[in-house]
Enzyme design. Sequence first.
Site, short mmCIF file in Angstrom:
data_model
loop_
_atom_site.label_atom_id
_atom_site.label_comp_id
_atom_site.label_asym_id
_atom_site.label_seq_id
_atom_site.Cartn_x
_atom_site.Cartn_y
_atom_site.Cartn_z
N SER A 61 0.83 -1.20 0.00
CA SER A 61 0.00 0.00 0.00
C SER A 61 0.87 1.25 0.00
CB SER A 61 -0.89 0.02 1.23
OG SER A 61 -1.55 1.27 1.34
N TYR A 98 -1.77 0.46 10.21
CA TYR A 98 -1.88 -0.24 8.94
C TYR A 98 -0.67 0.10 8.07
CZ TYR A 98 -3.84 -1.32 4.28
OH TYR A 98 -4.06 -1.80 3.01
#
Lengths: 460, 243
Positions: free
Chosen positions: B135, B148
């Site tokens: 990501s 995250y």
Amino acid sequence: MVKLIVVNEGLGEVDMRKISDWGNYPVIEAEVGGFDSEGQLRSKLERPGPVIAFGNGRSYGDASLQENILLTRRFNKLLSFDETTGSLSCQSGVLLSEILDVFVPRGWFLPVTPGTKLITVGGAIAADVHGKNHHVAGSFGRHIVSMDVMRNEGSVITCSPTENSDFFKITVGGMGLTGIIMNATFRLKKVETAYIREETIRAANLDEIMDCFEASSDWTYSVAWIDCLAKGEQLGRSIMMRGEHATQAELVAPAHKHAPFNPRKGLHLSVPISFPNFALNHWTMQAFNLIYYNKFRPGTHKSIVDYNQFFYPLDAIDNWNRIYGSRGFTQYQFVIPKAAGREGMRTILKRITDSGLGSFLAVLKLFGEQDSFISFPMAGYTLALDFPISLKALDLFKELDAMVADYGGRLYLAKDSRMDAEMFEKTYPNADEFRQAISLLNDGETRFASLLSKRIGITD
Amino acid sequence: MKKVLILGATSDIAQAIARKYAAEGWDLVLAARNLELLEPIAGDLRVRSEADIQTVGFDAADFSSHRGFYESLETKPDLVICVFGYMADQRLVRTDFDEVQKTIAVNYTGAVSILNVVAEDFEQRGRGSIVGISSVAGDRGRQSNYIYGSAKAGFTAYLAGLRNRLAKAGVHVMTVKPGFVRTKMTESLELPASLTAEPEQVATAVYQGVEKKHNTVYTLWMWRWIMLIIKLIPEPIFKKMGM
């Protein structure tokens, strides 16, 4: 940029978001959520209060808008396909483009397709869409074998022309007001190639193009682009495009013969940002129309084109709606009965050209017979024109409404964003019965409703 | 027939990747925790293509099961795409350490655990491609998403190291950083349209990246530059920004 990164992932603070349909008018704030299984849909519907399904946002106005929106795009599984009958079952969020991608290479095509393939199956049913073959194949609803519609949590109605036929009748063309269309089964048609044998014919005025439509009734596909800025002698000058699915024997180019079902991908463009509102004006549009009309030589021109070029020229330009700028646009699409045809079309077209407001996307088509309860088409001429939103345009539409109603015609709900309840009442013969049926289904409560259904008085 | 193993096959990005590979004539092994969700996805792929589609149970957070899972596959894949991930509500993550552990277990430890097993096999066979969906959140820690983000940063570093290790064995390792994607995780958010990819675009980027043996792929080209700018902002300024 800083702001957009904050929007990113996981903060969960944003419950409402801006959303609009294709015309970017109106733009509203709504609570938006989707589902990808029947169970998830059921739990979404446990919540009381009205909702409306939103497919791929290709209706032009407010047909899939209201405060609480259910996205169907993730509910997009193909369920089964019968190679002998061409019968396809799928979930409602599947795009027509996905069906074409999968089945054209196997020799199958959609029974009916509108001018964009970027709509969902659910949307095609709810708006009962039509295409260039309406005069021979009717609208999309005619080809549905059966479908499942979820009404309330737990209750799914399976309906077809013979099973729960009254419910079927009001769901086809019912603009999503009878429930959430979940699955549908419909028949694809066999084709020999992915190509269309096309003829284009230049028509100098309205009489010529209408003669041309009459003379083209044997063709499977016919449609005309019409220059709605041309005046006087040239009023209604047009380009007729008619076509048939090409047979293998009709393909001549080696590249076509070599891969009859797999045309090369054409050029794909994108409009990255909204144009400034002044970019499209009377002068730029007139220049475009002049160039476009003269691109075609007088007389008849024959060619073999792939199905994307013939049916979906605008789908090759991502976000083409942005050329209309932030003010948004609408499409005024009406139909008038054939009996009123020539005179009616001349009068209405003249009013539009006199206004100087019309744009370069104007489409004329002769519909065939239509036997359905609440759908748009009727035997007669339909004209569709895009207009940037302006006060002048909205005033013009009011005038046009009166003319369309006088000739016994009506407007297409999937394109509309501004007609009033009176106009709907006057022009859709089953308006009353439809409203009562919806109200009866919902036991007096409003369950499935859109800004459109409120505006035209079908729901509260 | 070439075979791809997709780990975490029920996500929107994984479904798009599966459709792409099925359309390109690959056979598929779809692995996910929830088989009930997986079956309709496999059914859809069987209607769409002639590909051989298998489904198999797989839990990213159950590390001890990973070796057995991989060994039980009848024929080993030519390509493994690791799509699974977990994003908790950031506010919850600040106070609930179970959520933190789950975030790290799925996004980092689970991915490392299964890909180690795959890497061992691919290294021995001297071929194959491994793709990890990481990501842009891992490119720099930001207050809105750093638990995250840090797990994904770890995953990105792991993939870089794995690439370095396996290059001489002829095994290709690719890192994918999709940026905003229109999925169930983001559908209720108002994302800038020009920076938001459809899952199908991610799938195409993955497919082409594997064909061309790219190292790191951003789905939309702008993201590479956006993240570069974000990485270049000096920390004294960055820490005061509301990112």
